[in-house]
Scaffold this motif. Sequence first.
Motif, PDB file in Angstrom:
ATOM      1  N   PRO B  88      28.650  26.842  27.940  1.00 30.99           N
ATOM      2  CA  PRO B  88      27.630  27.615  28.668  1.00 30.99           C
ATOM      3  C   PRO B  88      27.765  29.125  28.442  1.00 30.99           C
ATOM      4  O   PRO B  88      28.859  29.685  28.450  1.00 30.99           O
ATOM      5  N   LYS B  89      26.627  29.755  28.256  1.00 33.15           N
ATOM      6  CA  LYS B  89      26.613  31.190  27.984  1.00 33.15           C
ATOM      7  C   LYS B  89      27.085  32.002  29.186  1.00 33.15           C
ATOM      8  O   LYS B  89      27.605  33.101  29.018  1.00 33.15           O
ATOM      9  N   VAL B  90      26.907  31.473  30.363  1.00 33.04           N
ATOM     10  CA  VAL B  90      27.374  32.241  31.524  1.00 33.04           C
ATOM     11  C   VAL B  90      28.887  32.422  31.446  1.00 33.04           C
ATOM     12  O   VAL B  90      29.431  33.441  31.881  1.00 33.04           O
ATOM     13  N   ASN B  91      29.574  31.469  30.846  1.00 35.37           N
ATOM     14  CA  ASN B  91      31.020  31.611  30.739  1.00 35.37           C
ATOM     15  C   ASN B  91      31.390  32.729  29.767  1.00 35.37           C
ATOM     16  O   ASN B  91      32.405  33.409  29.948  1.00 35.37           O
ATOM     17  N   GLU B  92      30.568  32.908  28.741  1.00 30.88           N
ATOM     18  CA  GLU B  92      30.811  34.035  27.829  1.00 30.88           C
ATOM     19  C   GLU B  92      30.648  35.347  28.574  1.00 30.88           C
ATOM     20  O   GLU B  92      31.406  36.288  28.400  1.00 30.88           O
ATOM     21  N   ARG B  93      29.624  35.403  29.411  1.00 32.44           N
ATOM     22  CA  ARG B  93      29.436  36.631  30.183  1.00 32.44           C
ATOM     23  C   ARG B  93      30.639  36.862  31.100  1.00 32.44           C
ATOM     24  O   ARG B  93      31.127  37.980  31.245  1.00 32.44           O
ATOM     25  N   LEU B  94      31.128  35.789  31.684  1.00 35.42           N
ATOM     26  CA  LEU B  94      32.241  35.935  32.634  1.00 35.42           C
ATOM     27  C   LEU B  94      33.519  36.392  31.941  1.00 35.42           C
ATOM     28  O   LEU B  94      34.215  37.267  32.458  1.00 35.42           O
ATOM     29  N   VAL B  95      33.823  35.811  30.800  1.00 36.42           N
ATOM     30  CA  VAL B  95      35.118  36.164  30.198  1.00 36.42           C
ATOM     31  C   VAL B  95      35.081  37.517  29.493  1.00 36.42           C
ATOM     32  O   VAL B  95      36.128  38.147  29.336  1.00 36.42           O
ATOM     33  N   ASN B  96      33.901  37.943  29.089  1.00 35.80           N
ATOM     34  CA  ASN B  96      33.837  39.216  28.366  1.00 35.80           C
ATOM     35  C   ASN B  96      33.724  40.395  29.320  1.00 35.80           C
ATOM     36  O   ASN B  96      32.841  41.241  29.192  1.00 35.80           O
ATOM     37  N   THR B  97      34.632  40.452  30.254  1.00 32.90           N
ATOM     38  CA  THR B  97      34.667  41.563  31.180  1.00 32.90           C
ATOM     39  C   THR B  97      35.995  42.287  31.001  1.00 32.90           C
ATOM     40  O   THR B  97      37.027  41.652  30.749  1.00 32.90           O
ATOM     41  N   PRO B  98      35.975  43.607  31.098  1.00 34.26           N
ATOM     42  CA  PRO B  98      37.230  44.346  30.931  1.00 34.26           C
ATOM     43  C   PRO B  98      38.322  43.913  31.904  1.00 34.26           C
ATOM     44  O   PRO B  98      39.507  44.056  31.583  1.00 34.26           O
ATOM     45  N   THR B  99      37.961  43.379  33.036  1.00 35.16           N
ATOM     46  CA  THR B  99      39.001  42.929  33.949  1.00 35.16           C
ATOM     47  C   THR B  99      39.682  41.653  33.450  1.00 35.16           C
ATOM     48  O   THR B  99      40.582  41.133  34.104  1.00 35.16           O
ATOM     49  N   LEU B 100      39.263  41.157  32.311  1.00 34.16           N
ATOM     50  CA  LEU B 100      40.015  40.105  31.647  1.00 34.16           C
ATOM     51  C   LEU B 100      40.457  40.557  30.257  1.00 34.16           C
ATOM     52  O   LEU B 100      41.626  40.418  29.891  1.00 34.16           O
ATOM     53  N   THR B 101      39.529  41.134  29.490  1.00 33.68           N
ATOM     54  CA  THR B 101      39.879  41.487  28.111  1.00 33.68           C
ATOM     55  C   THR B 101      40.938  42.577  28.065  1.00 33.68           C
ATOM     56  O   THR B 101      41.739  42.614  27.138  1.00 33.68           O
ATOM     57  N   ALA B 102      40.931  43.478  29.024  1.00 38.31           N
ATOM     58  CA  ALA B 102      41.835  44.630  28.968  1.00 38.31           C
ATOM     59  C   ALA B 102      43.045  44.459  29.883  1.00 38.31           C
ATOM     60  O   ALA B 102      43.648  45.428  30.317  1.00 38.31           O
ATOM     61  N   LEU B 103      43.419  43.217  30.152  1.00 39.79           N
ATOM     62  CA  LEU B 103      44.630  42.957  30.950  1.00 39.79           C
ATOM     63  C   LEU B 103      45.813  42.722  30.031  1.00 39.79           C
ATOM     64  O   LEU B 103      45.710  41.986  29.052  1.00 39.79           O
ATOM     65  N   HIS B 104      46.918  43.316  30.379  1.00 37.68           N
ATOM     66  CA  HIS B 104      48.154  43.004  29.661  1.00 37.68           C
ATOM     67  C   HIS B 104      48.967  42.004  30.489  1.00 37.68           C
ATOM     68  O   HIS B 104      49.031  42.121  31.720  1.00 37.68           O
ATOM     69  N   PRO B 105      49.587  41.029  29.813  1.00 38.48           N
ATOM     70  CA  PRO B 105      50.255  39.952  30.561  1.00 38.48           C
ATOM     71  C   PRO B 105      51.495  40.396  31.329  1.00 38.48           C
ATOM     72  O   PRO B 105      51.976  39.640  32.174  1.00 38.48           O
ATOM     73  N   LEU B 106      51.999  41.589  31.041  1.00 37.60           N
ATOM     74  CA  LEU B 106      53.192  42.038  31.767  1.00 37.60           C
ATOM     75  C   LEU B 106      52.858  43.086  32.819  1.00 37.60           C
ATOM     76  O   LEU B 106      53.757  43.749  33.343  1.00 37.60           O
ATOM     77  N   GLN B 107      51.577  43.228  33.130  1.00 34.39           N
ATOM     78  CA  GLN B 107      51.231  44.142  34.222  1.00 34.39           C
ATOM     79  C   GLN B 107      51.819  43.638  35.542  1.00 34.39           C
ATOM     80  O   GLN B 107      52.119  42.453  35.703  1.00 34.39           O
ATOM     81  N   ASP B 108      51.907  44.559  36.463  1.00 31.87           N
ATOM     82  CA  ASP B 108      52.256  44.239  37.842  1.00 31.87           C
ATOM     83  C   ASP B 108      51.469  43.002  38.311  1.00 31.87           C
ATOM     84  O   ASP B 108      50.245  42.997  38.258  1.00 31.87           O
ATOM     85  N   PRO B 109      52.154  41.964  38.769  1.00 34.41           N
ATOM     86  CA  PRO B 109      51.421  40.777  39.248  1.00 34.41           C
ATOM     87  C   PRO B 109      50.376  41.114  40.312  1.00 34.41           C
ATOM     88  O   PRO B 109      49.358  40.430  40.412  1.00 34.41           O
ATOM     89  N   ALA B 110      50.596  42.150  41.049  1.00 34.82           N
ATOM     90  CA  ALA B 110      49.608  42.540  42.052  1.00 34.82           C
ATOM     91  C   ALA B 110      48.287  42.936  41.406  1.00 34.82           C
ATOM     92  O   ALA B 110      47.238  42.858  42.040  1.00 34.82           O
ATOM     93  N   ASP B 111      48.340  43.368  40.151  1.00 35.01           N
ATOM     94  CA  ASP B 111      47.131  43.782  39.448  1.00 35.01           C
ATOM     95  C   ASP B 111      46.433  42.639  38.729  1.00 35.01           C
ATOM     96  O   ASP B 111      45.372  42.846  38.140  1.00 35.01           O
ATOM     97  N   VAL B 112      47.023  41.471  38.735  1.00 38.09           N
ATOM     98  CA  VAL B 112      46.448  40.374  37.956  1.00 38.09           C
ATOM     99  C   VAL B 112      46.287  39.121  38.819  1.00 38.09           C
ATOM    100  O   VAL B 112      46.319  37.997  38.311  1.00 38.09           O
ATOM    101  N   GLN B 113      46.100  39.314  40.079  1.00 37.64           N
ATOM    102  CA  GLN B 113      45.980  38.179  40.991  1.00 37.64           C
ATOM    103  C   GLN B 113      44.796  37.283  40.649  1.00 37.64           C
ATOM    104  O   GLN B 113      44.859  36.070  40.792  1.00 37.64           O
ATOM    105  N   GLY B 114      43.714  37.886  40.215  1.00 37.13           N
ATOM    106  CA  GLY B 114      42.518  37.087  39.930  1.00 37.13           C
ATOM    107  C   GLY B 114      42.763  36.093  38.813  1.00 37.13           C
ATOM    108  O   GLY B 114      42.461  34.900  38.943  1.00 37.13           O
ATOM    109  N   VAL B 115      43.335  36.558  37.730  1.00 41.59           N
ATOM    110  CA  VAL B 115      43.542  35.642  36.606  1.00 41.59           C
ATOM    111  C   VAL B 115      44.645  34.647  36.931  1.00 41.59           C
ATOM    112  O   VAL B 115      44.568  33.469  36.545  1.00 41.59           O
ATOM    113  N   LEU B 116      45.653  35.070  37.657  1.00 47.08           N
ATOM    114  CA  LEU B 116      46.700  34.106  38.037  1.00 47.08           C
ATOM    115  C   LEU B 116      46.110  33.013  38.927  1.00 47.08           C
ATOM    116  O   LEU B 116      46.445  31.833  38.781  1.00 47.08           O
ATOM    117  N   GLU B 117      45.237  33.399  39.813  1.00 47.72           N
ATOM    118  CA  GLU B 117      44.627  32.387  40.684  1.00 47.72           C
ATOM    119  C   GLU B 117      43.802  31.404  39.865  1.00 47.72           C
ATOM    120  O   GLU B 117      43.811  30.194  40.126  1.00 47.72           O
TER     121      GLU B 117
END
Lengths: 519, 519, 482, 482
Positions: B88-117
Motif C-alpha cells: 500500500p502506498k500509504v505505507n510508503e508515505r508513512l515510512v518516508n518521514t524524517p522521524t524514521l529516515t533520520a533516526l540513528h539506532p544508537l540515539q537516546d532511547p527516549a528519542d526513539v520510543q515511537g519506533v521501538l513501540e
Amino acid sequence: WDEPIVFELTTPGERGVLVTPVESRVLGAVGDVVAALPEHLRRATPPALPEMGQMRVLKHYLRLSQENLGADLNVDIGQGTCTMKYAPKVNERLVNTPTLTALHPLQDPADVQGVLEIVWRTERMLAEISGMDEVSLHTQGGSAAIWSNIAMIRAYHEANGEAEQRREVITTIFSHPSNAAAAKAAGYDVVTLYPDADGYPDLDALKAALSPRTAAIMVTNPEDTGIYNPAIREWVDAAHAVGALASYDQANANGILGITRARDAGFDVCHFNLHKTFGTPHGCGGPGAGANAVSSALAPFLPGPRVMRDGERFTVEQAGSRSIGSVAPFFGVVPNIVRAYAWMMALGAEGLRAVAETAVLNNNYLMKRILEIPGASAPYAVGRRRIEQVRYSWQDLFEETGISSEEIGVRAADFGMHYWTSHHPYIVPQPFTLEPTESYSMAELDEYAAVLAEIAREAREEPEVVRTAPHRQTVHHTHHDDLDDPERWAITWRAYRRKYFAGRPAGAPAAADTAEAAA
Amino acid sequence: WDEPIVFELTTPGERGVLVTPVESRVLGAVGDVVAALPEHLRRATPPALPEMGQMRVLKHYLRLSQENLGADLNVDIGQGTCTMKYAPKVNERLVNTPTLTALHPLQDPADVQGVLEIVWRTERMLAEISGMDEVSLHTQGGSAAIWSNIAMIRAYHEANGEAEQRREVITTIFSHPSNAAAAKAAGYDVVTLYPDADGYPDLDALKAALSPRTAAIMVTNPEDTGIYNPAIREWVDAAHAVGALASYDQANANGILGITRARDAGFDVCHFNLHKTFGTPHGCGGPGAGANAVSSALAPFLPGPRVMRDGERFTVEQAGSRSIGSVAPFFGVVPNIVRAYAWMMALGAEGLRAVAETAVLNNNYLMKRILEIPGASAPYAVGRRRIEQVRYSWQDLFEETGISSEEIGVRAADFGMHYWTSHHPYIVPQPFTLEPTESYSMAELDEYAAVLAEIAREAREEPEVVRTAPHRQTVHHTHHDDLDDPERWAITWRAYRRKYFAGRPAGAPAAADTAEAAA
Amino acid sequence: MTRPFVHPYIPNTAPESRAAMLAAVGATSVDEFYVDVPADLRLDRPLDLPEPLTAELDLERHVGGLLSRNVSTRTRLSFLGAGTYHHHVPAVVDEIINRSEFLTAYAGEPYEDHGRFQALFEYQSLMAELLAMDVVNVPTYDGYQATATGLAMAGRMTGRRRVLVASDVLPAKASKVHDFVRGHLDLEIVPTIGGTADAAAVASLLADDVAAVWVETPSATGAVEARLRELADAAHAVGAVLVVGTDPIGYGVLVPPAEHGADIVCGDIQSLGLHQWFGGAHGGFIAVHDDPRFIMEMPSRLFGLATTDVPGEYGFGDVAYDRTSFAHREEGKEWVGTAAALWGIAAGVYLTLMGPEGMRELGEVLLARTEYARRALAAIPGVELGDDALHLREFTVDLGGTGRTAGDVVRDLRLVGIEPGVPLDERTLLVCVTEMTSQRDIDRLAESLAAAVGASPAASDLAGADVPAASDPAPTLEEQSA
Amino acid sequence: MTRPFVHPYIPNTAPESRAAMLAAVGATSVDEFYVDVPADLRLDRPLDLPEPLTAELDLERHVGGLLSRNVSTRTRLSFLGAGTYHHHVPAVVDEIINRSEFLTAYAGEPYEDHGRFQALFEYQSLMAELLAMDVVNVPTYDGYQATATGLAMAGRMTGRRRVLVASDVLPAKASKVHDFVRGHLDLEIVPTIGGTADAAAVASLLADDVAAVWVETPSATGAVEARLRELADAAHAVGAVLVVGTDPIGYGVLVPPAEHGADIVCGDIQSLGLHQWFGGAHGGFIAVHDDPRFIMEMPSRLFGLATTDVPGEYGFGDVAYDRTSFAHREEGKEWVGTAAALWGIAAGVYLTLMGPEGMRELGEVLLARTEYARRALAAIPGVELGDDALHLREFTVDLGGTGRTAGDVVRDLRLVGIEPGVPLDERTLLVCVTEMTSQRDIDRLAESLAAAVGASPAASDLAGADVPAASDPAPTLEEQSA
C-alpha cells in the motif's frame, strides 16, 4: 498499455479507500443525518463513479503516466516559449513536507513564520531581478499574472480619473496571446502591431498607434521569435509620453536574467512565470505561478493580502483601499513559491547569470544545427543571434515535399520528442519553435537536431512515413474532426455513452488488456 | 528507450550534485588534508565514474525504470512463491518521514520510543499469528531468517551437549531451496525427501530418515506446489520423538493467516517473510525482512538486541549469553517492519483472514481457468484444491508442440506479464508456478489466464512466434551463453571494456538516442 | 455490523465477485479449500489483534502519531556512527528508488525487467570503478554478511580454517561473522597497535593453515590501515587470502584496497545514498578480481552484459548461475535470496550523481572535518585522542583525564540536544563526523563537551582566529530545527 | 575562487562543453548573443542576491530549516475552513501526481501525451458524474476564477449586465469576482435570510436585464441552499442564467445543483484530494450541459474522446479549440493558459478511489459531524448558532451572549493548541469540521471554548452518556503529535 477508460474498470462492490466511520457517540447524538435530509436535497442515485480496488486504481493511473512524456524523460526543447527546464527533485522533497502541505492560511501568523519568510524573501529577490520596487506572488500562472498587470493598470487610470479616456491597449503579434486576451477581458480595445521587415518590433508603428486613448502597451521581450527589441526603452518612453503605462510580459526572461532588467528599461509593471523561468514543474499544464513586479507608483494597486516584515517577524496585511483586491485564494500557489525560492537559492546571482548565458548559448548552438538541415530556416533578422529561443520555418521543406510542420511534429513524437509549431496566427509559415533552455547538454541538443534532420530526410525520401505518423505511439491517427462537431464531440464519458450508446451502461469490464509491455 | 550504459553518457566537467565546501576555518586549521596524505594512501587517478548533469542522471534512471515491470504495473501473479501482493502506498508515505529516515539506532532511547513501540507491537502481533512465544525481526530476508532458524537450532543442540551427535537436517524437495542451503552453510548434512505419488509429503519417508543424528526438520507448508501437508503434526511429532527440532518455513503463509498456526502444529521455530506475506514491497529483490518466531524453549537463542516493554516505556536489551548474537546491524530492516505493522493494522484479524481466504479463492479460481487451457495440467493431488499457489506443468503442450515452459515465459513478457517456471530441480516437468494472492480482481485473473491461453494457442498454431520471442520488449533475444564463459562474461563495465575493447576508453558519448517513445 | 467486510487491498472481498468465483469453481464456501488442514489445527477463534484502522486516515493518524514521537538527527546534533552513518542523500536517489517500477518489482526475467538488470549492472560497474576491481555482486544483506561471506569464500578456496583478524572490528559485526563462519573457520584476534594492524604480529602468526587475513579499513574506530600492502604480501606468501572490510565512502581520495593487494574487498553501502533508517538500510558488497576461482565461490547473483540478436544492443543476464543455491540447493554456495537490490540501485544513482569530482570533494570534506574535530576535542583539557592513526569520519577520544566517564558525558550532552558519540568503554567515546556535521556543529560539540568535563572552551583557538562566529552560509542545526 | 562555475542544473557550464559550443557557433563569448540589448540597459554588476547554497545538503538545511519553523495542522487542532479545507488526501493521489511523467509534462500533443489527455478526460468525466452534468472543463485556476468566468459567460450569452448575488459569498471571492467582471457586469447583493437565499427578494429583482442569478451552496457560512429550484425557475423565466458556486464534496449524499435547474455550476476542487498547502493548491471547475451555446463561451480547454484509425481505440483531443485565446487571441473567450491541470488529475484519482460509496460515506460523516459540532457548541451557555439552515462542514456561532469577542476566543484557544475557526466579525466565528476532526476533537473544542467563555462544559450531555471518553479507536490529535 492498452488501458481502458476508468469507468470500464468498475466492479460492483470494490472499494478504493475507506472513510473514517461516524463515531457511535456522534450517531447517538445526531441520528441518521442522510435519512433526515429533506427529500429534495437527498441524492437518490449515487454518482456513477467507478468502483475499484486500490491497487487497480493505482495501476490505471501509473499506466497512464507511462503513456505520457514528461520533461524529466525526454529532450524537452521542442515546446518553445514554454521554457522547459529542469525542476530539481530536491525542491519536490522540500515542498512535500507536512510543515507546508498541512498548513492552513488562516493559522496564527506565529505558526507560519517559515512560509511567510519564504514569500517575503522570494518577493525581494524578484524585485532585485526585475529592478522593480514591490512584488506580489498571488497569481496562479502567466496569463493570470498578465491579467493582474492589466487590472492594476485599469485601477491606476481609474484612480487618476482617466478610466473613460484610456480604452486601448497595444501589443505585438509576437507577444503571448494572453496579453491581447486579458486586455480584452478587462474591457479594453486591443491594437496589435506587426514587426518590421527584419522581424523587429516596429517603433514607428507603435508611435502611430499611441494616443491619449492608450492605457498601456503590453509586450513580450525578447518576443516569441527570440528576437530582443533593441529599442525597448524608446517603446516605453513613447508610451509614457502619451500617459500610457508600460507592461512587460517577462515569460521569456530566461535568457536575460542578470543581463538586463525591466525597470531599467522604464517599465511600470512586469510579470514572471515561476513555472518557466524559475524552475517549478509544469504539472501537465499547471499549477504554475506568476509574480507581478511593479514600480512604487503602482505598488498601492497590488493584490492582497501582503506579507510584510516587522523586524524579525513576518506579518500579514490585508489589501489596501486602492488594491485590485484578491486575485486568488490567500497567498497564491505556495508550493511553487517555495520551489522558486529554493531554485534561486541554489543558484544565486552567479548561477542565474549562468542560466541566462547558457540558455542563450544553447539556443544559438541549436540554431546552427537546425539551420544545417535542408529545408529549415529562421525567418527575420537573418544571420543575427537570437536570445533564448527561435521561431523557425519549414516553408522550404513544405514547398519541396508538401509535408507540413504539424505532420513533422506528429512524426517527432515517434522519436520520443515533443515538438510545437507556434501560437496562432502563423505569421511565420510552417512554423516551429524550439527553446533549449540551460538544462540540456550539447549531446542532447545534437540528438534533437538529428531527429529533425532525420524527419526532414524522410519527408524528402519517404514522405508517406511522415504523413501517416504516428507509428510508435500509444494511439494511432486520431480523428480530430469529431471534436468540432457538437453532435459528435464527447467531453465526458457520460456524454459519450449518451451520444454513442444512447446512455446504455457500458458493458462488462474491458476486454483482456493484452497490451505490449512498457517499452 | 534505447538508453545507453551510464558510462557512455559521461561529459567531462559536468556535475550531478555538489558537496558542501570545507569551511574556511576548517581549512585554516587543518590545511590541505588530501595533499597531506601519505603518497601510498592518496589516490592518484580518480575513479572513472561518469560525469553527468543532474537532470541527465535523473532521466537515465527514470528511463531504466520505465523499462522495468513492477508489481504496481502488471498482473503480477506469475512469480509464484513470491507472494506478489499490493504494497500500500500509504505505507510508503508513512515510512518516508524524517522521524524514521533520520533516526540513528544508537540515539537516546527516549528519542526513539515511537519506533521501538512499533517493533514491539509488530513482534507481539506476529507472535499471535504464529502462536509462538517470542519473535525477532532482525533478519533481512526470508533466506536470512532461515539461516537464523538453523543457527538457533544449532545453538540449542550445543547448549544441550548434542552438537556433535546431531549432524543432519531433513527437508523436502518442495520446500524452498534456502532451507537446504542454509543448513549446509551451518555445517549440516542435508537429507531431502521426495513426495509420495499424490504429491503429499511422505510421512513414511520422514520416519525412515529421522534418527538421533537428526538436528531438525526444515519444511515449508503448504509446499511450493500449493499442497498442504495434512500430516504436519505427525511430522513434527516424529521429529520431536527423536529429539530433533521442527522448523517451519512460513514463506507460503499467505493462504493460512488466521486459519492455522505454526505453534499449534507443534513447531519450535518458524519464520515469515514480511516482504511476501505482510505487504512490504519487493524492491527489485530486497530489502526484504524476516521474522523469526520461537517457542519459549528457543527464546534465549534469539538474536539481539531485543526491544522490551517496561510499563509505558520501551527499552533496548543486549543479546544474552545464549543468544546467537547479532545477525544484522541493530534492529533489522526497520522500514519494512513499519510497513508490515501498518499493513497489519489496516487489516486486523478479520482482514488477515480475508487475505488468506481470498488468496485461496483466487488461486482455486485461477486453477480452474488454467486447467481449461489445453496442454496445461496441475500434477499431483489431481482434482483436489490447492492453498495459495499451484505448480502447473506444460508437459502435454511440450510433447505436442516442442515449446518449453521457458519459451512460454519469454513470450508472456510480450503481453506485459511476468511468468516463472519453478525452482530447480524441475521435479514437475515443464513447470510454471502461479500465485495470485489476494490482490487481484477476478477480471485480472481472467486476463492472465487469457494470455496463457493465447500463447498456448500460438504454440500449437504458430510456434515460431513463441520460439522467437521476445518481440515487444526493450531488448531482443539475448545470448546468455556469454554469461557462463569466464573468457566472455562481463560483470562490470570495466571488465567489459577490458575484455572486448582491450581497455580502451569508450568513445564519444553514445549516438543519438532516437528511441521510440514510452509505449 | 452486518455489512460485509470489503477492503481496498482485497478487491475480491466485493460480495458479488466472491460469490461469482465460488460458483465458478463449484465451492459453497472457502472452507472447502482447506480440507487438507486438519480440524484440530484450525484456529477456532479470530486472531487476538488490535482493532484495525481500515480507513486510511485513521491508519495514518495512528502510525504517523507513533513515529512523530521520535526525535530525529535533524533535531538532535548527532556524532553517532558505529556502522550507520549520517550522510546526505541526494533527492534524485530517493526519487528513483521510490518509483513504483523499481520499488515493487521483484524477480522478473531480463526481458521484461531490462531496467532492473541494467541498473544493477551499472551499480556493480560503478562500485567496481570506486574499488578498482572487476567484479562486484548484486548486494547481499549488509556489510556484516558480505564480510562473513568473504571470509567463508576464503575458507572454501583454501580448505583451511584459521583466520587472522588484524583490525579492530565492530562488536556486532564480529558477533555476526563469528556465528556465521564458525562451522568452517576459526577467528584469531591479533591485537592492533595505535589503532591499526600489528603487521609483525600478523606475519608471525601466518602459516599454511591460514585461510585469510581479515583487515578492516577504516577500522571500527575509523583508523585507516596504512600497511595493507605489507599484510597482503605476507598473506599471499603462505597462500592465504587478504579479505578487506571497508566503507567505500573514502575512495575518491584514498587508494582502494585492491591496489594494495587485497583479494576480496567487502563492506556496506549504507554510506552511499541511504538514509540512516534507524540502522535499517544496509547492503553488502563483495568485490573480487575477474578470476573464476573467486567468482565461483560467490553466492550472490552477478549480472553480466551479453550480446543480443541486434548488433550493438546490450542484453543482460545472470553470470554463472550454476554457482547458486537457486540452481543447486545445498550444493550451491551458501544461498541467495531476497537481499538488498533496491539499495544497490540507490548506491548506483548516488555514485552517478557524485561522479569522480564529487567523491573527491566528499573525501576531502570528511578527512578535513575529521581532523578538525580531532583537534577541537583534543584541545579540551583532559581529553586525549585514542591514537594517532589517520582517521576517516570516526575516531576515539579518551576521557580518562577528565574525571568523567563516557556515559556521563553522553548523558550531559543529551540534555543540550547533542549525541556526542558512542561509548566504547568507561573512558572511550567513538565520535563520528560527516559532511552533515559542519564546522559550527563541531565547535558546538567541543564547547559542550568542554563544559561537561568542566574545562574552559579552547576550540576557538584552533583556527588562530578570535571571532567564534563563522562566516559560512549554511545554517546551524539550531536554526534548522528551531 | 578561480575555479569555473559549474552547476548540476546547467550541464553546459562544464568548461569544455561551453568552449566547444562557442567555437561551433563562431562566437568568442556569450556577450555576442546580446548585441541587441543596448549597453545602457545592461546590468553592470552582479544581482544583489543572497549567497547561494549550491550544495544540495546546504540548500536542504536552509529551506528545510525555514519550513520547520511552521507548526502545521497536524500539531494544531484546526477548525479553519473559509475556502481551504483540511480533508484527507489518499496516498495514491500523491503518488500519481508526483510521478515525473505527470509532474513535469506540459503541453504535448495527444499522441505522445496520451496519458495526460486520458487522465484529464477522466477527471472531467468523474466530476460530471458527481455533478450530473455533461461538460466539465480542464481546471482553471481556482473556484474564484471559475465563478468569475461562469458569470462572465452568462453576461456574454445574454448580453446583459445585472447579476443578482443571492448568497453569502466569501469576501475574498467576492473581491476577485467583482474586479474580474466589473468591466462587463454589475453585481447586486440580495441579503440572505437565515443563511440562505431570500428567494422572494431575488424574484422581485429579476427582470429581462438580469444576466445571471448567482447562488453559493454551501454558502460562505456552510449553509446548503434549499430553494435552488425556485431560484432557477425564476431566473429562467426572465432569460437569466442560474450560476451556482459550490464545493463538490457533498454530492455523494446531496442532490447536485444541475438537478435543481442550474445552468452553470462552478467551484473549487481543493477538497477533492489536495492538501491545504497554506491555501496554495486550488483548482476551478466549470460545468455546463452539453449545449453549444454554453460550451462555446467557455475559455478553458475541453478534452474530448475521438475515434482513431484503429476500431475501438480511444483517441483524445481539444474540443472546439476555436473558442480559445490560443486560437484567436483577443477574439477568443477570455484566455487560456497554464492553470491547474495537475490538480485536476489529483481530483480524478481521488474520485476514482472514493467511488460512489466513499463519497456517500464522506458526505454522511461531514453532515453528521457538522451537526454534532453545532449541537456541542450551541450547548455552551451564551453561544448561539448563526442560523438554523442545513449546514455542510461549516457553520457560524454567535458569541455575543458570552461577553467575549471572536478574536478573544481565537486568542485563548490558540494558547491550548486549537484554531477554533475564523472570526467573521466581533461576535461571529466560522467553524469548520471535516472527516479529519473526530468526535473527540470536536468535544475538545467544545470544552475549551466553554472554558474560554467561562461556561461549564456541557458537551458531555450531548449523547446522553455519562462517560466522556469515547471508545473509537482513532487516536486523538494529542496522541498523534505527542
